[in-house]
Design a protein around this motif. Structure first.
Motif, PDB file in Angstrom:
ATOM      1  N   ASN A  15     -27.854  62.301  -6.463  1.00 25.57           N
ATOM      2  CA  ASN A  15     -29.293  62.036  -6.475  1.00 25.57           C
ATOM      3  C   ASN A  15     -30.109  63.249  -6.897  1.00 25.57           C
ATOM      4  O   ASN A  15     -31.267  63.388  -6.522  1.00 25.57           O
ATOM      5  CB  ASN A  15     -29.756  61.547  -5.102  1.00 25.57           C
ATOM      6  CG  ASN A  15     -29.398  60.086  -4.877  1.00 25.57           C
ATOM      7  OD1 ASN A  15     -29.549  59.257  -5.776  1.00 25.57           O
ATOM      8  ND2 ASN A  15     -28.899  59.769  -3.706  1.00 25.57           N
ATOM      9  N   TYR A  67     -31.693  64.918 -10.239  1.00 25.27           N
ATOM     10  CA  TYR A  67     -32.005  64.401 -11.565  1.00 25.27           C
ATOM     11  C   TYR A  67     -32.709  65.405 -12.483  1.00 25.27           C
ATOM     12  O   TYR A  67     -32.774  65.175 -13.676  1.00 25.27           O
ATOM     13  CB  TYR A  67     -32.886  63.151 -11.439  1.00 25.27           C
ATOM     14  CG  TYR A  67     -32.196  62.007 -10.728  1.00 25.27           C
ATOM     15  CD1 TYR A  67     -31.320  61.172 -11.414  1.00 25.27           C
ATOM     16  CD2 TYR A  67     -32.399  61.784  -9.371  1.00 25.27           C
ATOM     17  CE1 TYR A  67     -30.679  60.137 -10.767  1.00 25.27           C
ATOM     18  CE2 TYR A  67     -31.755  60.751  -8.717  1.00 25.27           C
ATOM     19  CZ  TYR A  67     -30.896  59.931  -9.421  1.00 25.27           C
ATOM     20  OH  TYR A  67     -30.242  58.904  -8.776  1.00 25.27           O
ATOM     21  N   GLU A 125     -28.938  67.702  -0.218  1.00 24.54           N
ATOM     22  CA  GLU A 125     -28.672  66.307   0.173  1.00 24.54           C
ATOM     23  C   GLU A 125     -27.515  66.235   1.168  1.00 24.54           C
ATOM     24  O   GLU A 125     -27.580  65.494   2.159  1.00 24.54           O
ATOM     25  CB  GLU A 125     -28.354  65.487  -1.077  1.00 24.54           C
ATOM     26  CG  GLU A 125     -28.091  64.021  -0.813  1.00 24.54           C
ATOM     27  CD  GLU A 125     -27.796  63.249  -2.089  1.00 24.54           C
ATOM     28  OE1 GLU A 125     -27.409  62.059  -1.980  1.00 24.54           O
ATOM     29  OE2 GLU A 125     -27.950  63.820  -3.183  1.00 24.54           O
ATOM     30  N   ILE A 147     -33.798  62.128  -2.760  1.00 20.19           N
ATOM     31  CA  ILE A 147     -33.892  62.086  -4.227  1.00 20.19           C
ATOM     32  C   ILE A 147     -34.633  63.328  -4.676  1.00 20.19           C
ATOM     33  O   ILE A 147     -35.781  63.550  -4.280  1.00 20.19           O
ATOM     34  CB  ILE A 147     -34.600  60.821  -4.734  1.00 20.19           C
ATOM     35  CG1 ILE A 147     -33.762  59.579  -4.415  1.00 20.19           C
ATOM     36  CG2 ILE A 147     -34.836  60.896  -6.224  1.00 20.19           C
ATOM     37  CD1 ILE A 147     -34.176  58.845  -3.195  1.00 20.19           C
ATOM     38  N   ALA A 195     -34.127  55.419  -8.718  1.00 17.17           N
ATOM     39  CA  ALA A 195     -33.416  55.601  -7.454  1.00 17.17           C
ATOM     40  C   ALA A 195     -34.342  55.370  -6.261  1.00 17.17           C
ATOM     41  O   ALA A 195     -33.950  54.763  -5.254  1.00 17.17           O
ATOM     42  CB  ALA A 195     -32.810  57.007  -7.399  1.00 17.17           C
TER      43      ALA A 195
END
Length: 543
Positions: free
Chosen positions: A127, A129, A226, A242, A143
């Motif tokens: 997650n 990006y 995360e 995210i 997401a």
């Protein structure tokens, strides 16, 4: 070169550190890798050719081979300090500091990035990006939508204070854990210092924004966020994290879960020398008011849920009504910033021909609408068209203060059959209206997929379907099956793709799509040099 990167990626996936280090050293010594690094910073650079402290803003073609020989690791030397350049932040009064390295240091960083990036692409969390090949902000928004569309959630909308400027060098180098030669080079780039107003300032923390390798280093520094949040929760109660660069959201069904995650994040960031921004970090809810707010803004989008009555209800995967609907729209701040840019362009072209104004406005409108065409943006597009029409009418009336409104309208607007009034110049150029951009949904990237996994047809397909790919280029990519017409290699994320006339225009080539092809920028440069287009263009400029 790509084969070596693919081998590094697969070895990192297997956890074979010894093979990764051996292959990375092989890439660093490869002549092909050095030539690609030089091409990346000299030919493919789309920046404003800003020079470093050495004053070199560009490298002539005949000097590029010499630069490629100079960046061999055995010739590396202590880097020059970066040159401080201040650029404005979009929509904000403060400015962002950039550190511009010299051309040679940029090429060295590009070479090191080619060796390091495949390893970390295999290790990065799914997650994450931002600043990663094959991933974009549209994937991050997708997401978020997937995590909130079936149930209302609490959201921690977080921002890291001065992320690029405050990363701890010691913690970052320890996390990279590469072989000694690479570690020494990265440490030298981090501590090279900054030259501003003739004075050298030391850099004891942070990564210089403007360096080729800086985005990768920032992602490495934030890698593990995360995982740390998930480790603090049970497996069934884990929040979604995210992240796009230094902006991230944490999504959880309860407010207590979000606050607990915030504490975990604050403690984890402290180990990297980072802090959460106190004013830009907020907790909100996607459906009901929380502390006076509903929904949140992220990457220029507004994500919010509406109850039944204001919209049709959303449905589950089994077609059961939810009682609310998740809607993502362009943010109000994004619309205001866009309209300010358009109005500024109109104001600076008060005495310019209508065609020049259209030529200035169309790229801005096209880029903005392509960015937002994946969400519910039709109403925002219509609003922008209305505001722009009012501004253009004012522009036209000021040019002809003694003429009536109908005379002015007839001079600058024409009725196009079946399309109503259009802002059309005498030479036929037309203003692109926001509402003519069709809404096209974006498909999120698969899990932890990476361009280094070898599935090039998948990445070529994603490139032609990406919302920021122009419609003409997308048609050419589809016809060419994602390959360059000259070198026959698949287009990859980060490649600069240009549309070329197969038969040059100065030789009688037409503007029809059948006479066009998609090429790499360097392939296009070589082709235009061979068919005489470059000499013809230079002749027209001299006339």
């Amino acid at each position: 070169m790509y084969r070596q990167q693919k081998r590094i990626y697969k070895a990192a996936n297997r956890g074979n550190v010894r093979a990764v280090r051996r292959l990375q050293q092989l890439v660093m010594q490869s002549r092909a890798a050095r030539l690609l690094a030089v091409r990346r910073v000299t030919q493919d650079n789309q920046g404003k050719k800003t020079a470093g402290v050495d004053g070199v803003a560009s490298v002539a073609p005949q000097d590029r081979l010499l630069l490629a020989a100079q960046i061999h690791p055995k010739h590396w030397r202590k880097p020059f300090p970066t040159r401080r350049v201040w650029i404005p932040k979009p929509g904000k009064p403060e400015k962002r500091p950039l550190g511009i390295p010299t051309m040679r240091d940029r090429a060295c960083q590009a070479l090191a990035k080619q060796a390091l990036e495949p390893e970390w692409e295999a290790r990065f969390e799914p997650n994450s990006y931002g600043f990663r090949p094959g991933r974009s902000c549209h994937d991050a928004i997708g997401a978020i939508f997937n995590h909130v569309r079936l149930a209302p959630k609490y959201v921690l909308d977080a921002d890291i204070k001065g992320c690029f400027d405050t990363i701890s060098h010691t913690a970052l180098l320890a996390k990279i854990g590469t072989y000694p030669k690479m570690r020494q080079a990265i440490k030298a780039w981090l501590t090279a210092g900054v030259l501003e107003d003739g004075t050298r300032h030391p850099t004891e923390e942070g990564t210089p924004q403007g360096g080729v390798i800086s985005p990768l280093l920032a992602n490495i520094a934030l890698h593990g966020l995360e995982t740390a949040v998930h480790a603090a929760f049970s497996r069934k109660d884990q929040p979604a994290v995210i992240r796009y660069a230094d902006d991230f959201v944490i999504i959880h069904p309860t407010e207590d879960g979000v606050r607990k995650a915030q504490q975990v994040v604050a403690a984890w960031l402290g180990g990297m020398g980072l802090l959460l921004h106190p004013t830009k970090t907020t907790i909100t809810h996607t459906l009901t008011p929380h502390e006076g707010r509903v929904g949140f803004d992220f990457l220029g989008f507004t994500i919010r849920q509406f109850p039944v009555g204001r919209c049709h209800t959303g449905k589950t995967t089994t077609k059961k009504p939810l009682g609310f609907k998740t809607i993502i729209t362009p943010s109000q701040e994004g619309i205001k910033r866009h309209m300010r840019e358009l109005c500024r362009s109109v104001g600076t072209h008060q005495a310019a021909p209508q065609a020049a104004l259209i030529q200035q406005l169309n790229p801005v409108i096209r880029g903005w609408t392509n960015y937002y065409r994946t969400v519910v943006a039709a109403r925002a597009f219509s609003r922008c068209d209305s505001l722009l029409y009012a501004r253009l009418r004012r522009w036209a009336n000021r040019r002809h203060p003694h003429k009536g409104g109908w005379w002015v309208a007839a001079k600058y607007w024409a009725v196009n059959q079946g399309e109503g009034w259009k802002f059309i110049a005498p030479d036929g150029s037309r203003l692109k209206y926001h509402a003519t951009t069709h809404i096209t949904r974006h498909v999120k990237v698969r899990g932890a997929a990476s361009p280094f996994d070898g599935n090039l047809p998948y990445w070529a397909q994603r490139l032609q379907d990406h919302p920021l790919t122009r419609s003409q280029l997308a048609k050419l990519l589809r016809f060419q099956q994602g390959r360059c017409s000259i070198c026959r290699l698949y287009f990859r994320e980060g490649d600069l793709i240009e549309v070329d006339h197969i038969l040059a225009r100065h030789l009688g080539g037409s503007e029809w799509l059948a006479n066009k092809q998609a090429l790499h920028r360097h392939c296009h440069d070589r082709k235009t040099a061979l068919d005489g287009s470059m000499r013809a263009n230079e002749g027209r400029r001299c006339q």
